[in-house]
Design an enzyme around this catalytic site. Structure first.
Site, PDB file in Angstrom:
ATOM      1  N   ARG A  51     -44.399  75.343  -4.398  1.00 19.48           N
ATOM      2  CA  ARG A  51     -44.682  76.680  -3.851  1.00 19.48           C
ATOM      3  C   ARG A  51     -43.436  77.574  -3.931  1.00 19.48           C
ATOM      4  NH1 ARG A  51     -42.673  80.318  -0.259  1.00 19.48           N
ATOM      5  NH2 ARG A  51     -42.067  78.579   1.084  1.00 19.48           N
ATOM      6  N   ASP A  52     -42.447  77.302  -3.108  1.00 17.03           N
ATOM      7  CA  ASP A  52     -41.267  78.178  -3.066  1.00 17.03           C
ATOM      8  C   ASP A  52     -40.533  78.116  -4.406  1.00 17.03           C
ATOM      9  OD1 ASP A  52     -39.561  79.993  -1.946  1.00 17.03           O
ATOM     10  OD2 ASP A  52     -38.823  78.694  -0.351  1.00 17.03           O
TER      11      ASP A  52
ATOM     12  N   HIS B  40     -35.438  75.467   6.980  1.00 17.78           N
ATOM     13  CA  HIS B  40     -35.725  75.764   5.565  1.00 17.78           C
ATOM     14  C   HIS B  40     -34.509  76.521   5.027  1.00 17.78           C
ATOM     15  CE1 HIS B  40     -38.691  77.318   2.411  1.00 17.78           C
ATOM     16  NE2 HIS B  40     -37.772  78.267   2.353  1.00 17.78           N
TER      17      HIS B  40
ATOM     18  N   HIS C 195     -31.840  77.833   2.121  1.00 18.10           N
ATOM     19  CA  HIS C 195     -31.561  78.179   0.715  1.00 18.10           C
ATOM     20  C   HIS C 195     -30.054  78.028   0.513  1.00 18.10           C
ATOM     21  CE1 HIS C 195     -35.492  79.891  -0.713  1.00 18.10           C
ATOM     22  NE2 HIS C 195     -35.718  79.801   0.583  1.00 18.10           N
TER      23      HIS C 195
ATOM     24  N   CYS D  63     -37.488  83.473  -2.700  1.00 16.98           N
ATOM     25  CA  CYS D  63     -38.572  84.388  -2.361  1.00 16.98           C
ATOM     26  C   CYS D  63     -38.410  85.684  -3.156  1.00 16.98           C
ATOM     27  CB  CYS D  63     -38.549  84.683  -0.869  1.00 16.98           C
ATOM     28  SG  CYS D  63     -39.794  85.877  -0.408  1.00 16.98           S
TER      29      CYS D  63
ATOM     30  N   ASN E  96     -33.872  76.880  -3.035  1.00 15.06           N
ATOM     31  CA  ASN E  96     -33.840  76.049  -1.828  1.00 15.06           C
ATOM     32  C   ASN E  96     -32.768  74.974  -1.983  1.00 15.06           C
ATOM     33  OD1 ASN E  96     -37.003  76.741  -2.301  1.00 15.06           O
ATOM     34  ND2 ASN E  96     -36.493  76.657  -0.136  1.00 15.06           N
TER      35      ASN E  96
HETATM   36  P1  HMG Z   1     -51.882  94.163   1.272  1.00 14.52           P
HETATM   37  O1  HMG Z   1     -51.831  94.790  -0.065  1.00 14.52           O
HETATM   38  O2  HMG Z   1     -51.395  94.957   2.442  1.00 14.52           O
HETATM   39  O3  HMG Z   1     -53.323  93.559   1.606  1.00 14.52           O
HETATM   40  O4  HMG Z   1     -51.084  92.806   1.202  1.00 14.52           O
HETATM   41  P2  HMG Z   1     -54.747  94.165   1.735  1.00 14.52           P
HETATM   42  O5  HMG Z   1     -55.404  93.519   2.900  1.00 14.52           O
HETATM   43  O6  HMG Z   1     -54.695  95.681   1.677  1.00 14.52           O
HETATM   44  O7  HMG Z   1     -55.443  93.654   0.397  1.00 14.52           O
HETATM   45  C1  HMG Z   1     -55.029  94.063  -0.882  1.00 14.52           C
HETATM   46  C2  HMG Z   1     -55.705  93.179  -1.921  1.00 14.52           C
HETATM   47  O8  HMG Z   1     -55.260  91.831  -1.778  1.00 14.52           O
HETATM   48  C3  HMG Z   1     -57.235  93.139  -1.760  1.00 14.52           C
HETATM   49  O9  HMG Z   1     -57.775  92.940  -3.049  1.00 14.52           O
HETATM   50  C4  HMG Z   1     -57.447  91.894  -0.947  1.00 14.52           C
HETATM   51  O10 HMG Z   1     -58.710  91.333  -1.142  1.00 14.52           O
HETATM   52  C5  HMG Z   1     -56.393  90.983  -1.526  1.00 14.52           C
HETATM   53  P3  HMG Z   1     -58.384  94.177  -3.898  1.00 14.52           P
HETATM   54  O11 HMG Z   1     -59.466  94.733  -3.043  1.00 14.52           O
HETATM   55  O12 HMG Z   1     -57.241  95.142  -4.103  1.00 14.52           O
HETATM   56  O13 HMG Z   1     -58.846  93.526  -5.155  1.00 14.52           O
HETATM   57  N1  HMG Z   1     -55.964  89.948  -0.587  1.00 14.52           N
HETATM   58  C6  HMG Z   1     -55.935  88.636  -0.884  1.00 14.52           C
HETATM   59  N2  HMG Z   1     -56.239  87.951  -2.006  1.00 14.52           N
HETATM   60  C7  HMG Z   1     -56.117  86.609  -1.964  1.00 14.52           C
HETATM   61  N3  HMG Z   1     -55.674  85.937  -0.884  1.00 14.52           N
HETATM   62  C8  HMG Z   1     -55.333  86.579   0.246  1.00 14.52           C
HETATM   63  C9  HMG Z   1     -55.466  87.992   0.270  1.00 14.52           C
HETATM   64  N4  HMG Z   1     -55.236  88.924   1.222  1.00 14.52           N
HETATM   65  C10 HMG Z   1     -55.540  90.104   0.681  1.00 14.52           C
HETATM   66  N5  HMG Z   1     -54.903  85.885   1.306  1.00 14.52           N
HETATM   67  C11 HMG Z   1     -50.752  90.520   1.877  1.00 14.52           C
HETATM   68  C12 HMG Z   1     -50.946  91.967   2.335  1.00 14.52           C
HETATM   69  C13 HMG Z   1     -50.255  89.744   3.076  1.00 14.52           C
HETATM   70  C14 HMG Z   1     -52.093  89.994   1.389  1.00 14.52           C
HETATM   71  C15 HMG Z   1     -49.708  90.512   0.726  1.00 14.52           C
HETATM   72  O14 HMG Z   1     -48.570  91.173   1.164  1.00 14.52           O
HETATM   73  C16 HMG Z   1     -49.333  89.130   0.275  1.00 14.52           C
HETATM   74  O15 HMG Z   1     -50.151  88.404  -0.291  1.00 14.52           O
HETATM   75  N6  HMG Z   1     -48.059  88.758   0.494  1.00 14.52           N
HETATM   76  C17 HMG Z   1     -47.592  87.441   0.127  1.00 14.52           C
HETATM   77  C18 HMG Z   1     -46.133  87.478  -0.169  1.00 14.52           C
HETATM   78  C19 HMG Z   1     -45.625  86.082  -0.418  1.00 14.52           C
HETATM   79  O16 HMG Z   1     -46.367  85.158  -0.704  1.00 14.52           O
HETATM   80  N7  HMG Z   1     -44.295  85.930  -0.297  1.00 14.52           N
HETATM   81  C20 HMG Z   1     -43.660  84.683  -0.483  1.00 14.52           C
HETATM   82  C21 HMG Z   1     -43.930  83.714   0.630  1.00 14.52           C
HETATM   83  S1  HMG Z   1     -42.873  83.909   2.056  1.00 14.52           S
HETATM   84  C22 HMG Z   1     -41.404  83.106   1.622  1.00 14.52           C
HETATM   85  O17 HMG Z   1     -41.234  82.758   0.487  1.00 14.52           O
HETATM   86  C23 HMG Z   1     -40.417  82.760   2.685  1.00 14.52           C
HETATM   87  C24 HMG Z   1     -40.404  81.261   3.002  1.00 14.52           C
HETATM   88  O18 HMG Z   1     -40.066  80.495   1.859  1.00 14.52           O
HETATM   89  C25 HMG Z   1     -39.371  80.980   4.114  1.00 14.52           C
HETATM   90  C26 HMG Z   1     -37.989  81.557   3.835  1.00 14.52           C
HETATM   91  O19 HMG Z   1     -37.354  81.208   2.820  1.00 14.52           O
HETATM   92  O20 HMG Z   1     -37.573  82.404   4.646  1.00 14.52           O
HETATM   93  C27 HMG Z   1     -41.772  80.809   3.500  1.00 14.52           C
HETATM   94 MG    MG Z   2     -38.000  80.070   1.096  1.00 16.91          MG
END
Ligand code: HMG
Ligand code: MG
Length: 320
Positions: A25-26, A239, A241, A272, A285
């Site tokens: 994933r990450d 977690h 990095h 990320c 990571n």
């Molecule tokens: P948004 O654009 O505000 O969402 O995004 P929305 O509700 O307006 O929807 C927009 C579109 O996305 C729509 O589709 C929804 O259906 C679709 P459209 O009508 O345009 O075709 N949608 C989805 N599709 C599939 N699965 C879903 C979903 N939700 C909405 N669950 C949202 C808001 C949260 C969805 C967006 O910002 C997003 O997906 N963000 C994810 C970002 C991400 O994954 N970042 C990396 C993970 S975090 C990280 O890495 C940190 C970590 O490692 C810890 C650390 O290191 O600190 C964990």
């Molecule tokens: Mg991370």
């Protein structure tokens, strides 16, 4: 006081350190190339052969935001038959739509492969900084927390555990340094909605042993001495990095304070996309190999098979 209770409880229960490998994933979410689903399945299989307790397989997020993981459903289908007994598979979900997909994946694994529960845990994710919450999820911290309430309750109804990630526990690429109390405040909210585990993310690898100590002590205080959850797993995970090469030292300090659960990635993959700035890419990571060395240096143990880990790390590094 709570730090003492936490450390004493954990010492009695766990000299073995729990590892979640987040490489699939990450590790892959920020790559410019989109890795083929078969290759991801191979990565998961190699990683699980190392003996880690949990593999963070993918994310059910918007494919417009993270196209690299748009094949999460297919990936789970491909690995379903080779899931070892006792291993936890987890996936990130940002909202109820993501949870619905996780539930559907479990239902189809039951129908098609006779597996009781393929995804054991879903992970919600927010941040200790407003800037990061906005960039990563298009929402304020408060808005993410409101989204999580039904996710946590429904995940539990469907027999899944819930991890609550908090990003930018030390520093945010947009908002600068973060006060440990801000991390604690988000933690308290997540705990009160019933998450089973808090995962503190040093998203950009800014931690030093001194700063990690402060935030871990704050976290232990917020957990009020509760070192394990109702599943017998640690309530607190770190977690890290490894941007500046401090992750192993930070892990050692955390272990001294009683932390017994860490994330790492095979081959040190990771980062990320929304933690990157125009000038620098988000760092990887801590590698599982480096983490295992830190654990052994601290006089603690793991269930890791070193040869299998070398294989998984080599495959991971060659993937990208
Ligand atoms: P948004 O654009 O505000 O969402 O995004 P929305 O509700 O307006 O929807 C927009 C579109 O996305 C729509 O589709 C929804 O259906 C679709 P459209 O009508 O345009 O075709 N949608 C989805 N599709 C599939 N699965 C879903 C979903 N939700 C909405 N669950 C949202 C808001 C949260 C969805 C967006 O910002 C997003 O997906 N963000 C994810 C970002 C991400 O994954 N970042 C990396 C993970 S975090 C990280 O890495 C940190 C970590 O490692 C810890 C650390 O290191 O600190 C964990
Ligand atoms: Mg991370």
């Amino acid at each position: 006081m709570n730090t003492t209770i936490y450390a004493r409880n954990i010492e009695l229960m766990l000299n073995n350190v729990r590892i979640t490998d987040v490489a699939p994933r990450d590790g892959l979410q920020a790559e410019t190339v989109i890795v083929d689903t078969h290759a991801k399945a191979q990565l998961v299989k190699l990683v699980q052969a190392t003996g880690v307790a949990e593999v963070e397989v993918s994310s059910f997020v918007s494919p417009k935001w993270i196209p690299q993981l748009g094949d999460a459903t297919d990936l789970f289908d491909q690995i379903a038959k080779s899931k070892p007994e006792g291993l936890i598979y987890s996936a990130l979900v940002p909202n109820e739509k993501g949870l619905d997909t996780a539930i559907e994946v479990n239902q189809s694994a039951r129908r098609n492969h006779g597996i009781e529960r393929l995804i054991d845990k879903v992970s919600v994710f927010t941040a200790a900084s407003e800037g990061f919450a906005q960039k990563n999820t298009n929402a304020s911290i408060e808005e993410t927390l409101v989204r999580f309430e039904p996710v946590v309750a429904r995940a539990h109804e469907h027999g899944m555990m819930v991890r609550g990630y908090i990003s930018c526990i030390i520093q945010c690429p947009f908002d600068g340094y973060i006060n440990p109390e801000s991390v604690g405040d988000v933690m308290t909210r997540l705990i009160s909605m019933g998450v089973d585990e808090i995962d503190l993310g040093d998203t950009i690898g800014a931690a030093s042993p001194e700063t990690i100590e402060m935030v871990v002590m704050e976290a232990i205080d917020r957990l009020d001495g509760e070192s394990t959850n109702s599943f017998g797993d640690p309530t607190l995970t770190l977690h890290l990095h490894d941007t500046f090469g401090h992750a192993a030292d930070c892990a050692k300090i955390a272990m001294e304070l009683g932390v017994r659960s860490f994330d790492s990635s095979a081959g040190g993959l990771g980062g990320c996309p929304y933690a990157s700035t125009p000038d620098s890419r988000a760092p990887g990571n801590i590698s599982t190999l480096a983490l295992v060395h830190a654990i052994h240096d601290s006089g603690l143990s793991t269930n890791i098979d070193q040869d299998a880990l070398v294989n998984a790390s080599k495959f991971a590094s060659e993937l990208i």
